[in-house]
Scaffold this motif. Sequence first.
Motif, short mmCIF file in Angstrom:
data_model
loop_
_atom_site.label_atom_id
_atom_site.label_comp_id
_atom_site.label_asym_id
_atom_site.label_seq_id
_atom_site.Cartn_x
_atom_site.Cartn_y
_atom_site.Cartn_z
N UNK A 213 -13.46 19.88 8.17
CA UNK A 213 -13.86 20.28 9.52
C UNK A 213 -14.62 19.15 10.22
N UNK A 214 -15.50 18.46 9.47
CA UNK A 214 -16.25 17.35 10.05
C UNK A 214 -15.30 16.22 10.45
N UNK A 215 -14.31 15.93 9.58
CA UNK A 215 -13.34 14.87 9.88
C UNK A 215 -12.58 15.16 11.16
N UNK A 216 -12.07 16.39 11.28
CA UNK A 216 -11.29 16.74 12.47
C UNK A 216 -12.17 16.83 13.72
N UNK A 217 -13.44 17.23 13.55
CA UNK A 217 -14.36 17.27 14.68
C UNK A 217 -14.62 15.86 15.20
N UNK A 218 -14.82 14.92 14.28
CA UNK A 218 -15.03 13.52 14.67
C UNK A 218 -13.78 12.97 15.35
N UNK A 219 -12.60 13.33 14.82
CA UNK A 219 -11.34 12.89 15.42
C UNK A 219 -11.24 13.38 16.86
N UNK A 220 -11.51 14.66 17.06
CA UNK A 220 -11.40 15.24 18.40
C UNK A 220 -12.41 14.61 19.37
N UNK A 221 -13.61 14.32 18.87
CA UNK A 221 -14.63 13.69 19.72
C UNK A 221 -14.24 12.26 20.09
N UNK A 222 -13.55 11.59 19.17
CA UNK A 222 -13.18 10.19 19.42
C UNK A 222 -12.01 10.05 20.39
N UNK A 223 -11.35 11.16 20.72
CA UNK A 223 -10.18 11.11 21.59
C UNK A 223 -10.54 10.93 23.07
N UNK A 224 -11.82 10.97 23.38
CA UNK A 224 -12.24 10.86 24.78
C UNK A 224 -11.78 9.55 25.42
N UNK A 225 -11.68 8.50 24.60
CA UNK A 225 -11.31 7.20 25.13
C UNK A 225 -9.80 6.95 25.11
N UNK A 226 -9.02 7.96 24.72
CA UNK A 226 -7.57 7.80 24.65
C UNK A 226 -6.90 8.41 25.88
N UNK A 227 -5.63 8.10 26.04
CA UNK A 227 -4.88 8.64 27.18
C UNK A 227 -4.67 10.14 27.01
N UNK A 228 -4.33 10.79 28.11
CA UNK A 228 -4.11 12.24 28.09
C UNK A 228 -2.99 12.62 27.12
#
Length: 309
Positions: A213-228
């Motif tokens: 859950x922590x891994x996927x939460x970090x992944x989702x948070x890191x997507x802010x800088x990616x394209x839509x």
Amino acid sequence: MENKNNVTEFVLLGLTENPKMHKVIFVVFLVTYTIFLVGNVLIVVTITASPLLGSPMYFFLTKLSFTDACYFSVNIPKLITDSLHVKKMTTFNACITQVFGDYFIRGADVILFTVMAYDHYVTISKALHYKTIMNWQVCGLLMGVVWVGGFLHAAIQILFIIPLPFCGPNIIDHFMCDLNPLLNLACTDTHTLGLFVAANSCFICPLNCLLLMVSYLVILCSLKNHSLEARHRALSICVSHITVVVMFFVLCVFVYMRPAATLSIDKAVAVFYTMITPMLNPLIYTLRNDQMKNAIRKLCSRKVISSEK
């Protein structure tokens, strides 16, 4: 493995005691087992025969397909053959071996899910350093942790069971040997032992679930800088993976992290986590992956051309 008790074999009641359903069970599970094995072999062969094996993600995917096939093979072939017999017998040693195999592969699967989540995290969050972080030495080390962790998980459970005295009833109301039914048949008080067994499962399941859950939460948070588009694609993958993982862990928690007791719903739950959940893995991790679908098409085309020649 020497059994010092009166009981040398157990009687399994199977999925149902209705004789009319036995042929249905045989056909359904045989067809399902065959399709599942062929599907996982296809995944392993496709990745091995293509450049995809050079990526750690697909390296771990072949291991997931292998462990799923092994896990499917621990319990389902016995269920298929037992459906042809009125009296379903299994020896003490075979029963203990089945329990060990079940916990070994399932424990390895749980840890492998976590390893794959870590690989996804590095892929998305540390893309520029991916090859440096996920080098082959690290991949080999992580797979070593997977197998050793699965072995220790199973060995601890088995060490609790082997010394138990079995001197009375030998009927297991299940289609496979499992810890809770065996604890209930022991000629001694197994309440404390049941707590130890639950504690072992409690260690490996919630810990790995938390890491996932922590891994996927970090992944989702890191997507802010990616394209839509990249966010939507990564979000779709994460949601699919989380769905499978949550289903797997919820069922494991229900069965193994409660006091030793046999419930009527246990058989249905066991069918779900021994068959349905492993069958979802190829669908989630493979058929939703464009690179895998293209590799399968190329492999099939190559086979067709070879056969025509």
